[in-house]
Design a protein around this motif. Structure first.
Motif, PDB file in Angstrom:
ATOM      1  N   MET A  19       0.819  -1.197   0.000  1.00  0.00           N
ATOM      2  CA  MET A  19       0.000   0.000   0.000  1.00  0.00           C
ATOM      3  C   MET A  19       0.864   1.262   0.000  1.00  0.00           C
ATOM      4  N   VAL A  20       1.959   1.224   0.737  1.00  0.00           N
ATOM      5  CA  VAL A  20       2.856   2.383   0.793  1.00  0.00           C
ATOM      6  C   VAL A  20       3.470   2.645  -0.578  1.00  0.00           C
ATOM      7  N   GLU A  21       3.799   1.586  -1.293  1.00  0.00           N
ATOM      8  CA  GLU A  21       4.382   1.745  -2.624  1.00  0.00           C
ATOM      9  C   GLU A  21       3.383   2.378  -3.596  1.00  0.00           C
ATOM     10  N   ILE A  22       2.130   2.008  -3.470  1.00  0.00           N
ATOM     11  CA  ILE A  22       1.103   2.587  -4.336  1.00  0.00           C
ATOM     12  C   ILE A  22       0.953   4.076  -4.048  1.00  0.00           C
ATOM     13  N   ILE A  23       0.959   4.449  -2.778  1.00  0.00           N
ATOM     14  CA  ILE A  23       0.849   5.864  -2.403  1.00  0.00           C
ATOM     15  C   ILE A  23       2.037   6.654  -2.935  1.00  0.00           C
ATOM     16  N   LYS A  24       3.235   6.090  -2.823  1.00  0.00           N
ATOM     17  CA  LYS A  24       4.427   6.757  -3.357  1.00  0.00           C
ATOM     18  C   LYS A  24       4.312   6.947  -4.862  1.00  0.00           C
ATOM     19  N   PHE A  25       3.852   5.907  -5.554  1.00  0.00           N
ATOM     20  CA  PHE A  25       3.700   5.985  -7.005  1.00  0.00           C
ATOM     21  C   PHE A  25       2.695   7.065  -7.398  1.00  0.00           C
ATOM     22  N   GLN A  82      -2.753  -2.472 -10.118  1.00  0.00           N
ATOM     23  CA  GLN A  82      -3.093  -1.713  -8.913  1.00  0.00           C
ATOM     24  C   GLN A  82      -2.529  -0.300  -8.986  1.00  0.00           C
ATOM     25  N   PHE A  83      -1.298  -0.161  -9.477  1.00  0.00           N
ATOM     26  CA  PHE A  83      -0.703   1.165  -9.629  1.00  0.00           C
ATOM     27  C   PHE A  83      -1.519   2.019 -10.599  1.00  0.00           C
ATOM     28  N   ILE A  84      -1.913   1.432 -11.716  1.00  0.00           N
ATOM     29  CA  ILE A  84      -2.646   2.186 -12.731  1.00  0.00           C
ATOM     30  C   ILE A  84      -4.027   2.590 -12.227  1.00  0.00           C
ATOM     31  N   VAL A  85      -4.743   1.664 -11.610  1.00  0.00           N
ATOM     32  CA  VAL A  85      -6.080   1.981 -11.095  1.00  0.00           C
ATOM     33  C   VAL A  85      -5.994   3.063 -10.020  1.00  0.00           C
ATOM     34  N   SER A  86      -5.036   2.953  -9.138  1.00  0.00           N
ATOM     35  CA  SER A  86      -4.866   3.965  -8.089  1.00  0.00           C
ATOM     36  C   SER A  86      -4.569   5.328  -8.692  1.00  0.00           C
ATOM     37  N   SER A  87      -3.726   5.345  -9.714  1.00  0.00           N
ATOM     38  CA  SER A  87      -3.389   6.600 -10.360  1.00  0.00           C
ATOM     39  C   SER A  87      -4.608   7.210 -11.037  1.00  0.00           C
ATOM     40  N   TYR A  88      -5.430   6.377 -11.680  1.00  0.00           N
ATOM     41  CA  TYR A  88      -6.647   6.877 -12.315  1.00  0.00           C
ATOM     42  C   TYR A  88      -7.644   7.407 -11.289  1.00  0.00           C
ATOM     43  N   LEU A  89      -7.762   6.763 -10.155  1.00  0.00           N
ATOM     44  CA  LEU A  89      -8.680   7.253  -9.125  1.00  0.00           C
ATOM     45  C   LEU A  89      -8.222   8.600  -8.571  1.00  0.00           C
ATOM     46  N   MET A  90      -6.925   8.752  -8.377  1.00  0.00           N
ATOM     47  CA  MET A  90      -6.391  10.012  -7.871  1.00  0.00           C
ATOM     48  C   MET A  90      -6.484  11.116  -8.926  1.00  0.00           C
ATOM     49  N   LEU A  91      -6.635  10.724 -10.179  1.00  0.00           N
ATOM     50  CA  LEU A  91      -6.778  11.676 -11.274  1.00  0.00           C
ATOM     51  C   LEU A  91      -7.932  12.642 -11.050  1.00  0.00           C
TER      52      LEU A  91
END
Length: 91
Positions: A1-7, A64-73
């Protein structure tokens, strides 16, 4: 989870801020600056999981990285473009 937040922080906030700084230094025409800034602010391409799978990486983590990035978009794009509009005259 921390890695996803950093990304997500890096890709959605730090990259656009760095590119905004570069654009302020070189001062290209508005339409060129907009294209460059847009490329820096949008999430990564969706072909990355395919490349990850071909290279025998873990495509579920990549997804997971891509979906998280799209949600933060939803938050990052309006914030980044309001900053962009402060420095470049929107035509």
């Amino acid at each position: 989870m921390v890695e996803i937040i950093k990304f997500v922080i890096t890709k959605n906030f730090i990259f656009p801020l760095v590119f905004l700084g570069i654009l302020l230094l070189i001062k290209p025409p508005f339409h060129i600056a907009l294209i460059i800034f847009l490329q820096s602010a949008v999430p990564p391409i969706t072909a990355i999981p395919i490349v990850t799978k071909r290279l025998e990486g873990n495509s579920s983590v990549t997804n997971q990285f891509i979906v998280s990035s799209y949600l933060m978009l939803l938050l990052s794009i309006p914030v980044m473009f309001s900053l962009f509009a402060r420095f470049f005259n929107v035509i």
